[in-house]
Each structure stands twice: as C-alpha cells, then as structure tokens.
Design an enzyme around this catalytic site. Structure first.
Site, short mmCIF file in Angstrom:
data_model
loop_
_atom_site.label_atom_id
_atom_site.label_comp_id
_atom_site.label_asym_id
_atom_site.label_seq_id
_atom_site.Cartn_x
_atom_site.Cartn_y
_atom_site.Cartn_z
N ASP A 17 3.24 -1.41 1.18
CA ASP A 17 1.70 -1.74 0.83
C ASP A 17 1.21 -1.16 2.27
O ASP A 17 1.65 -1.89 3.28
CB ASP A 17 1.63 -3.10 0.58
CG ASP A 17 -0.20 -3.33 0.29
OD1 ASP A 17 -0.53 -2.69 -0.67
OD2 ASP A 17 -0.53 -4.03 1.12
N GLY A 18 0.15 -0.36 1.97
CA GLY A 18 -0.25 0.13 3.12
C GLY A 18 -1.83 0.04 3.22
O GLY A 18 -2.32 -0.64 2.47
N GLY A 76 -3.16 2.63 0.54
CA GLY A 76 -2.41 2.36 -1.07
C GLY A 76 -1.38 1.77 -0.92
O GLY A 76 -0.77 1.23 0.00
N VAL A 84 2.90 1.83 -2.84
CA VAL A 84 3.95 2.60 -3.42
C VAL A 84 4.87 1.85 -4.08
O VAL A 84 5.26 0.83 -3.80
CB VAL A 84 4.57 3.48 -2.19
CG1 VAL A 84 5.60 4.47 -2.63
CG2 VAL A 84 3.63 4.18 -1.18
N ASP A 86 0.52 11.94 12.33
CA ASP A 86 0.97 10.69 11.90
C ASP A 86 2.63 10.54 11.97
O ASP A 86 2.85 9.91 11.00
CB ASP A 86 0.31 10.09 10.75
CG ASP A 86 0.47 8.50 10.90
OD1 ASP A 86 0.80 8.04 11.93
OD2 ASP A 86 0.36 7.88 9.70
#
Length: 448
Positions: A12-13, A16, A18, A125
């Site tokens: 979880d970011g 969003g 995954v 990134d």
C-alpha cells in the site's frame, strides 16, 4: 474487473494499493495497482505519466503494463506479476551477494534504463523497492514520477526516496537531467555489496552531510553549479575529506568501486550514462582484451557476395581515475552479417605514429584476398599544439537533453592535465571490411 480474482494485497502506497490476482479467463497471475483517487474522465487516465511512459516502453527489463481499466470512477493498472522487489531480496539475504550476482542484476537494470533514456524518459524514483525480481530477472517498475527528457523545467524538487536522491535535487535544482537516475544506480550498486544504504540521511540536510562524509566536500572545481545552488539557499557544506571507499565497501572489487565513484559524482555532467556504464570494466570481466587478432593459417577468404556487408561500430570511453594515468578503452565491434568465418584479417597492428608533427595512434588492418590496406588515425595533440589542426567533432551520442538542447558530458579521453589530449574519432575508415577487435590500453603520458 470481474475477470480478476484478488489473491492477496502486496503493498500500500501513497497513490495506490497493489494486489496479487488471478485472471480467471487465462489463469495468469497478475499484479493489479488500484489508484486511490477517483477518475471521472478517460482522458485523465491515459494522460497519467505512468500510463504514457509504459505505453511507449517495451523492454525485457521494464515491467509490462498489460491493461488499464476504469470502472465506477476507479482506475486499475494490470501489470505482469513479479515475485518480490530488490529490497525484499536484500532483507532476506543471510550472506552478501557475490560480485557475479551483482553484475548480473545491475547490467539488467542498466539495460532497461539505457532503453528508457534513449526513448525519452527518466525515472526519477529509482530505489530497491521499485526494482522487481523474479528468479534472476530484474525489472524497473513504478513510473509514477517519470518525466520526458524533453519536458520543460522547472521540475519538482521532491523526487525519489531521500537515500537515493541526487545532490542537485537535494539543493532544489529545477533543471536536473537523467543523471539523477545514474546517481541512484550508484547508491543501489553500493548497497548490493553491503546490504546497507550508502547515504542513509535522516533529513535533507543530513542527507547532504552523509554524502559529504563519503565523497568529501565539493568545491568550485568539482561542482561549480552546486556551489551556486548552495549559495542561493544560504547553505554551507560541512568541510570533510573523502572517505576511503574500499574501507566502506570492502567486498567490492576495484572496478566496482571505480564505477560507484563515477556514478556518484557530485557533478551530474561527470556521471556516465547508462549506456556508458555498461561498457565499464566492471561489466567486462572475462572479455577478450588482447591484441593483435591474427588469421589462422588454414583459413582462406570465401566471401558471399549475396549477403550484406558487416557493420562496424566504434565506442570510446574513459574511466580513468587519475589525471596523469587515464584508462583509454577502444572497442571495434561487428554486427555479424557474413556467415562464412573465412573472412578474417591477415594482420592488424597498432602503433605510435608521427603524422606531420602530430603524435597519435595508427590502427591498421589488412585482409587476405582484398586489395589495399585500410587505416585509421587518431591524433594525440599536445596541449601546446593548436587543436584547429585536426577537425574535432563529438563521436559520442549526447548523454542527456535539457530544455530541448543538449547538455554535453565532459570530453571522454585523456585527462585535461595530461600531456596529451585525444581528438574526437574521425569518420570510419573500415567501411569496406569485416573486423573483429577489442583493445584496452593503459594510457600514460603520451605512451600507448
């Protein structure tokens, strides 16, 4: 989304979550990224940076975007499934990676990155969490911060996780280049050896302090742009000497340490590109670097006139560390297009040459059964000699683009303080022959 059955949540970011899921129609395991924000117009979806970049990029070392689905104002990205990320692999290691394992992983990442940069994008990134691994295959993922190389500055100053953030970004440069990706690659390479981050800063100021403790304090000679950036922020660098990198990373070979130092150079224009990094000696272990290449007595030339002629490729790079002891690498490579191996050079040699008062290298190749001898001459100009005597034009592809124009790297060749400087490679003189040759020579004060 009824075609997919969620198996488990993978992460979880900020943007969003995954999930690991099963495609019920194909029985294929996929990764689904569900975006947290709502999307009410399809054009919003296809204009996302992650979508635009991944639709254009197709490479074995870049994660594949299979499908984009918008349902009930929710957006889903369907990716190929990878077992874990590089950070998880490092956390699960009981013993350090071998250098061969590191070489395999980083060569794949650099191939994907070189393809990405060549096709007009830089990632911004790169970190172990965004490098996905299945078995011995590694792929670059998470293009949410990707930008086009030709996009117009200013860029945001908050990109990448702090530990892998380039110093020009830490000092809020608004015109950075794909060289910020190369800095991250250097930090990741070092971390693979030690399983610990090279620059574990706790804040942006502490991050710069950590970098200074490894690289030493920059100055106007090493990074003039950085001095202006620091002055604009009223920031003063801590005065420290560079650390001995071999003590910080004792597991690394001299070639590995040299590559890390080049990738983590203060000045972004002095960092090698991804393509140039792949030519570094660290990745060329076991390759043939002997000279000359002679034909066997029993081979004779039997050319096939119906087949196209071989294509010759020239690459020149310099990874020397001392101004008076530079490493000159010259590779002549062939894209094979002649099936009969009987076409081989009769004799090749390289020597010092004096041409109208200009010392240089003469590369000579003569082929059996072919009339004439083809040579190429690279002059070595003394600093007292006028460079206008020999036409000089860059033979290397521009590393990066900035504001739609080229941001050139420093010259590749002999160091400026050396007795000789090498002129740019002239046009290919071997366009009529098939040649296989590799040369790696130490270059000392006018000696070849």
């Amino acid at each position: 989304m009824e075609r997919y059955k969620v198996i488990e949540e993978l992460g979880d970011g900020t943007c969003g979550s995954v999930f690991k899921a099963l495609n019920l129609e194909t029985n294929e395991i996929v990764a689904i990224k569900k975006m947290k924000r709502k999307f009410y117009v399809w054009e919003e979806c296809i204009n996302l940076r992650e979508v635009k970049s991944l639709r254009k990029l197709n490479h074995p070392n870049i994660v594949k975007l299979k499908e984009v689905v918008r349902e009930n104002h929710e957006l889903f990205f369907i990716f190929e499934y990878m077992e874990c990320n590089l950070y998880q692999v490092m956390q699960g290691r009981q013993i350090p990676f071998s250098e061969a394992e590191i070489r395999n992983l980083m060569s794949q990442v650099l191939q994907g990155l070189a393809y990405m940069h060549k096709n007009g994008y830089f990632h911004r990134d790169l970190k172990p969490e965004n490098l996905l691994v299945t078995d011995d295959v590694i792929k670059i993922a998470d293009f949410g911060l990707a930008r086009e190389v030709t996009s117009v500055p200013p860029y945001t100053d908050y990109v990448s996780t702090r530990w892998y953030r380039a110093p020009e970004v830490l000092l809020q440069s608004l015109t950075y280049t794909p060289a910020i990706d190369m800095w991250a690659i250097g930090a990741i390479l070092a971390e693979l050896f030690t399983l610990n981050p090279l620059f574990p800063g706790e804040s942006e100021t502490d991050q710069i302090y950590k970098i200074c403790n490894v690289l030493g304090t920059p100055d106007y000679a090493t990074w003039p742009e950085g001095m202006y950036l620091s002055q604009s922020l009223n920031f003063s660098f801590v005065q420290v000497k560079p650390a001995n990198l071999s003590e910080l990373i004792p597991q690394a070979s001299p070639d590995a340490l040299d590559l890390i130092m080049h990738l983590c150079a203060w000045d972004p224009q002095k960092r090698p590109t991804a393509e140039q990094s792949l030519h570094h000696p660290f990745f060329n272990v076991g390759m043939l670097h002997t000279f000359p290449f002679l034909a066997s007595d029993g081979l004779e030339e039997t050319p096939n006139q119906a087949e196209p002629e071989p294509k010759l490729e020239l690459n020149l790079w310099d990874f020397g560390t001392a101004s008076d002891d530079c490493y000159l690498g010259l590779t002549l490579g062939i894209k094979p297009s002649v099936s009969d191996l009987g076409v081989v050079p009769k004799i090749s040699h390289i020597c010092e040459y004096d041409f109208i008062g200009t010392q240089g290298m003469l590369l000579d190749s003569e082929f059996q059964g072919y009339s004439g001898t083809s040579t190429a001459f690279w002059p070595l100009l003394t600093l007292a000699c006028s460079s206008s005597a020999v036409p000089v034009s860059s033979s290397l592809q521009s590393s990066y683009l900035r504001n739609g124009s080229q941001a050139m790297n420093p010259p590749i060749g002999v160091g400026e303080s050396s007795e000789f400087a090498i002129a740019a490679m002239q046009s290919n003189s071997f366009d009529r022959h098939s040649l296989g040759l590799a040369i790696s020579l130490p270059f000392h004060q006018g000696r070849v």
